[in-house]
Enzyme design. Structure first.
Site, PDB file in Angstrom:
ATOM      1  N   ASN A 257      -5.380  -4.762   6.106  1.00 30.57           N
ATOM      2  CA  ASN A 257      -4.829  -5.160   4.810  1.00 30.57           C
ATOM      3  C   ASN A 257      -3.310  -5.119   4.867  1.00 30.57           C
ATOM      4  O   ASN A 257      -2.699  -4.062   4.699  1.00 30.57           O
ATOM      5  CB  ASN A 257      -5.368  -4.251   3.704  1.00 30.57           C
ATOM      6  CG  ASN A 257      -4.884  -4.700   2.328  1.00 30.57           C
ATOM      7  OD1 ASN A 257      -4.085  -5.629   2.231  1.00 30.57           O
ATOM      8  ND2 ASN A 257      -5.332  -4.032   1.284  1.00 30.57           N
TER       9      ASN A 257
ATOM     10  N   CYS B 183      -1.453  -5.771   0.285  1.00 33.06           N
ATOM     11  CA  CYS B 183      -1.515  -5.077  -1.006  1.00 33.06           C
ATOM     12  C   CYS B 183      -0.218  -5.321  -1.777  1.00 33.06           C
ATOM     13  O   CYS B 183       0.857  -5.028  -1.262  1.00 33.06           O
ATOM     14  CB  CYS B 183      -1.729  -3.575  -0.827  1.00 33.06           C
ATOM     15  SG  CYS B 183      -1.641  -2.701  -2.419  1.00 33.06           S
TER      16      CYS B 183
ATOM     17  N   ASN C 254      -5.703 -12.189  -0.840  1.00 37.89           N
ATOM     18  CA  ASN C 254      -5.535 -11.002  -1.675  1.00 37.89           C
ATOM     19  C   ASN C 254      -5.026 -11.454  -3.054  1.00 37.89           C
ATOM     20  O   ASN C 254      -4.950 -12.650  -3.324  1.00 37.89           O
ATOM     21  CB  ASN C 254      -4.560 -10.028  -0.998  1.00 37.89           C
ATOM     22  CG  ASN C 254      -4.821  -8.569  -1.376  1.00 37.89           C
ATOM     23  OD1 ASN C 254      -5.112  -8.250  -2.525  1.00 37.89           O
ATOM     24  ND2 ASN C 254      -4.704  -7.673  -0.413  1.00 37.89           N
ATOM     25  N   THR C 255      -4.683 -10.520  -3.897  1.00 36.46           N
ATOM     26  CA  THR C 255      -4.296 -10.858  -5.275  1.00 36.46           C
ATOM     27  C   THR C 255      -2.856 -11.350  -5.364  1.00 36.46           C
ATOM     28  O   THR C 255      -2.045 -11.122  -4.469  1.00 36.46           O
ATOM     29  CB  THR C 255      -4.486  -9.630  -6.183  1.00 36.46           C
ATOM     30  OG1 THR C 255      -3.764  -8.528  -5.614  1.00 36.46           O
ATOM     31  CG2 THR C 255      -5.949  -9.269  -6.318  1.00 36.46           C
TER      32      THR C 255
END
Ligand code: RRO
Length: 303
Positions: free
Chosen positions: A128, A131, A193-194
């Site tokens: 990841n 983030c 991802n966001t």
């Protein structure tokens, strides 16, 4: 099995899995449905040390979608390997599990990958690097091609299981980052991802979330996810796990036609914890309606 899909490290009976962070370690989800129906399960991103997360509130609903700023809340890698993964292995020994690593230096990513490798039920690991809610983590790595390549390379050298790099949409050219991950030896990509967003509370005249900004998810980001997946699919044959705004079987098919090989469900889990099993149950009927015999047939359709 017409729903089966195959990706590096993952032979899945269906392509649907909850996205990282949306089912933590599976324990609460297991009270709602039998986790064995899932294609796979991605656990919450793991850091070296346990983290309490960002100031509350950490989630809010906006008219455009769900906004979260959990701040990498997690129990730390030793608890993940010592307790959370063994719980999954004991209760769902057949369920493929994907780990997720989040560090504050390349060395930390490598250490987490090494430790997750010790768990017998980890089939693959997401790196990841996307983030949006922590300073000096996530985006600091995932927005620079050279860093992505080097981080991926070092983690690949340290891992027995395939690594999927999780890409951020908070960037001008996602292709550049995808190709950097490919050069680093990634087995696949997870995207997206966001998207960084801000919600303002008119009563307090302040951000609705304790951290200020958060990550936007839900239906609003689905067209972006589709466009980015399609764009990367034009230049790379790396397997792609598609994520962003999926809440129905139709969404799953669209994402696979854009170029995804499997999919993750994120925000929809917050609105209905049974989203994943419902989507999986709907898939055969919707495939029949559109004349699709099996999912392998539509993977990465060209257009
Ligand atoms: O924990 C979070 O705030 C978080 C993470 Br690590 C992530 O990768 N994506 C997101 O929307 N939230």
């Amino acid at each position: 099995n017409r729903l089966a899909v195959k990706l590096p490290g993952l032979e899945l009976k269906n392509p649907v899995m909850p996205a990282s962070g949306t089912c933590w370690y599976g324990q609460e989800f297991a009270q709602n449905f039998d986790l064995n129906v899932l294609g796979s399960l991605v656990i919450k991103s793991t850091t070296i040390q346990p983290r309490d997360g960002n100031p509350k509130p950490r989630t809010t609903e906006t008219t455009g979608g769900w906004l979260n700023s959990n701040g990498l809340q997690n129990v730390g890698v030793d608890q993940v390997v010592g307790a959370k993964l063994p719980w999954l292995a004991t209760n769902f020994p057949q369920l493929p599990v994907i780990g997720s690593a989040a560090g504050f230096s390349i060395e930390e990513y490598v250490t987490i990958v090494q430790k997750l490798n010790h768990a017998p039920n980890i089939n693959a690991i997401e790196l990841n690097v996307s983030c949006p809610n922590v300073a000096h983590g996530g985006l600091a790595f995932g927005t620079d091609p050279q860093t992505v390549e080097e981080l991926t390379k070092q983690c690949v050298a340290a891992s027995q299981v395939p690594l999927y790099v999780k890409l951020t949409p908070n960037i001008t050219d996602i292709v550049e980052i995808a190709l950097a991950a490919q050069r680093g030896g990634a087995a696949g990509l997870t995207m997206i991802n966001t998207l960084t967003g801000l919600s303002i509370d008119l009563n307090t005249r302040k951000p609705a979330l304790g951290n200020g900004t958060g990550g936007l998810s839900g239906p609003a980001i689905k067209p972006m996810a589709l466009a980015m997946i399609h764009k990367v699919r034009q230049v790379s044959e790396l397997p792609i796990i598609g994520v962003g705004g999926i809440s129905s079987a139709e969404d799953v098919l669209e994402m696979m036609m854009a170029g995804a090989n499997a999919v993750q469900v994120g925000a929809a889990n917050y609105h209905d914890p049974l989203s994943c099993p419902k989507i999986i149950a709907q898939l055969p009927t919707v495939m029949d309606f559109y004349g699709i015999d099996n999912l392998a047939q539509i993977q990465g359709a060209q257009f």
